[in-house]
Write an enzyme that holds these catalytic residues in place. Sequence first.
Site, PDB file in Angstrom:
ATOM      1  N   HIS A 155      13.901  64.396  21.424  1.00 37.66           N
ATOM      2  CA  HIS A 155      13.518  63.513  22.530  1.00 37.66           C
ATOM      3  C   HIS A 155      12.244  62.740  22.206  1.00 37.66           C
ATOM      4  O   HIS A 155      11.473  62.383  23.105  1.00 37.66           O
ATOM      5  CB  HIS A 155      13.348  64.303  23.834  1.00 37.66           C
ATOM      6  N   SER A 278       1.683  40.174   6.682  1.00 39.45           N
ATOM      7  CA  SER A 278       1.494  39.282   7.809  1.00 39.45           C
ATOM      8  C   SER A 278       0.816  38.004   7.357  1.00 39.45           C
ATOM      9  O   SER A 278       0.019  38.007   6.418  1.00 39.45           O
ATOM     10  CB  SER A 278       0.640  39.972   8.889  1.00 39.45           C
TER      11      SER A 278
END
Length: 455
Positions: A155, A278
């Site tokens: 989870h 980037s």
Amino acid sequence: MSVSVFDMQTMCHLWSTPEMRDVFCENTRLQKWLDFERALAETQAELGLIPAEAATEIAAACDISKIDLVATAEETRRIKHTLVPLLRQVQKQLSPTASENLHYGATTQDVVDTGLILQLKDAHAIVTRDLAVIGRELVRLAGEHRDTVMVGRTHGVQALPITFGHKCAIWLDELSRHAERLSQAESRLFVVMLVGAVGSQASYGARVAEIESGVAKRLGLAATDISWAPSRDRIAEYTTLLAMIAATLSKIGNELFNMQRNEFAEVEEGFTEGKLGSSTMPHKRNPTAAENVAMLSRSVRYSASMMLEAMVQEHERDGIAWKSEWKAVPETLLVSGAILFQAGALLKGLRIDKDAMKRNVEMMQGYLLSEKVMLELGNKVGKNTAHEWLYEASMSGIEKGLSFAEALRAHEHISDTFSDDSVSELTRPEAYLGAIGDSIDRVLAREKDAAWLAV
């Protein structure tokens, strides 16, 4: 002019490989059609159904380098037929007798479908080879990191300790089943289409079984018991299987993407000199390989789903459903080729940070071992009582900022049950790995000499 990610010079490497583009380029597609015509003519000549000299001429003319593709395309648009313009280009090279015997008894779908199967056979060799590369890398990683302890998450949050080798062995186990499915599909997929207009084979004459067998043998395919013109399950099975493989690889890519988050930093994909993260943030080392593997699967799954639609055919042949394959199948294979190649490269260059994995295991200060302590304590006081005491100790410890061991020692009943040394032993992550090592060993032993990894 490039209009697709598959042929853009700046983008095609992300969505396909040169090898797979060659398999599904126009020249190859048309050459496979010509291969069918050559095999048909040679078989009919061998059986005495057409003159041997005609078959020799046809075989020599069935060469894509001798075809005017511009003229073929113009004629295709003019007469609005897929195959006839190509046949007319071949006929220009033939004597009248040979020309009359070209494409004798065949229908367009015989040629196009057999050509597609021949392309799939070539693509299949690439798929199985690159799947084996991935499998071998997972064998290596599972073995090398059999005992590399890390956090197991359920989870999305920390649950119990596992090893990185266990994660890799599970992936390997899954891919081995895909390899088995690929192998099992071969006998169903690699078959000739030689059935005539409505699947009756009437146009081929009384010796049709011999013709079909001969053509199939020449092309390295198998004959069939009955027409599969309106039965597209063979191709749907294969593309759906590729979608399943892509989904597994997407899961691996997505997992490695998440494990590269700065907050985890448990792995890092290979970094090459000059790789830029980037345009505005020079410090970034983005997980581009992992995210591309995860992304590509979506395209495969959607393309493959079109083949399920193509299974819904009308009557004995349906151009509406059939022609949708011409887009769905090449795109499924092109992107599958990319995801397989890129997944292999990702795993080859993957760096494992054992220290980061250890740090993340220690982040919960021992609370990862609550299950182990509960089971040990349950043996002494009963499972429900043990759960209650551990819940009290854990909630109190977390609120007070205590480690799990400190919380256990602070609990009145637990401290009376376990000694300090026992608490220390019970909260060691590496001491609660269950049968993980044995599981990894079983998978690696099974795959040691596996045929699919030797491709």
